[in-house]
Design an enzyme around this catalytic site. Structure first.
Site, PDB file in Angstrom:
ATOM      1  N   LYS A  11       6.369  -6.504   1.806  1.00 53.85           N
ATOM      2  CA  LYS A  11       5.681  -5.772   2.877  1.00 53.85           C
ATOM      3  C   LYS A  11       4.751  -4.717   2.297  1.00 53.85           C
ATOM      4  CE  LYS A  11       7.704  -7.788   6.317  1.00 53.85           C
ATOM      5  NZ  LYS A  11       6.931  -8.766   7.059  1.00 53.85           N
ATOM      6  N   CYS A  12       3.748  -4.358   3.085  1.00 56.00           N
ATOM      7  CA  CYS A  12       2.780  -3.328   2.737  1.00 56.00           C
ATOM      8  C   CYS A  12       3.527  -2.061   2.309  1.00 56.00           C
ATOM      9  CB  CYS A  12       1.921  -3.049   3.971  1.00 56.00           C
ATOM     10  SG  CYS A  12       0.590  -1.893   3.688  1.00 56.00           S
ATOM     11  N   PRO A  13       3.135  -1.437   1.229  1.00 56.36           N
ATOM     12  CA  PRO A  13       1.929  -1.650   0.423  1.00 56.36           C
ATOM     13  C   PRO A  13       2.144  -2.500  -0.830  1.00 56.36           C
ATOM     14  CG  PRO A  13       2.872   0.428  -0.223  1.00 56.36           C
ATOM     15  CD  PRO A  13       3.795  -0.166   0.847  1.00 56.36           C
ATOM     16  N   ASP A  38       2.502 -10.880   4.275  1.00 57.30           N
ATOM     17  CA  ASP A  38       2.279  -9.638   5.024  1.00 57.30           C
ATOM     18  C   ASP A  38       0.911  -9.697   5.710  1.00 57.30           C
ATOM     19  OD1 ASP A  38       2.092  -7.111   6.036  1.00 57.30           O
ATOM     20  OD2 ASP A  38       2.087  -6.090   4.111  1.00 57.30           O
TER      21      ASP A  38
END
Length: 75
Positions: A11-13, A38
């Site tokens: 997932k981000c980042p 993502d």
């Protein structure tokens, strides 16, 4: 032959941070193919490529996976 970076499930980042780290270690002209799931990567990775002075050769989406083909700039 491009280097493959499988970042699916992150997932981000994390996808953009890991992509940046690998890109910075590549010689000019090298190709990197990044696969991730993502949805934010569709925005983050093209922005990263532009900011770093690299080139986005291809961007595709299939079966929930985003794939980016990036060519390292600076050469």
């Amino acid at each position: 032959m491009p280097i493959e970076l499988d970042l699916r499930g992150l997932k981000c980042p994390l996808p953009v941070l890991r992509t940046r780290k690998v890109l910075r270690g590549l010689p000019p002209g090298a190709r990197l193919v990044v696969a991730c799931t993502d949805p934010m990567a569709a925005i983050d990775i093209p922005n990263l490529v532009r900011e770093e002075g690299d080139r986005l050769d291809a961007q595709e989406r299939a079966d929930g996976t985003l794939r980016f083909t990036i060519r390292r700039g600076g050469g």
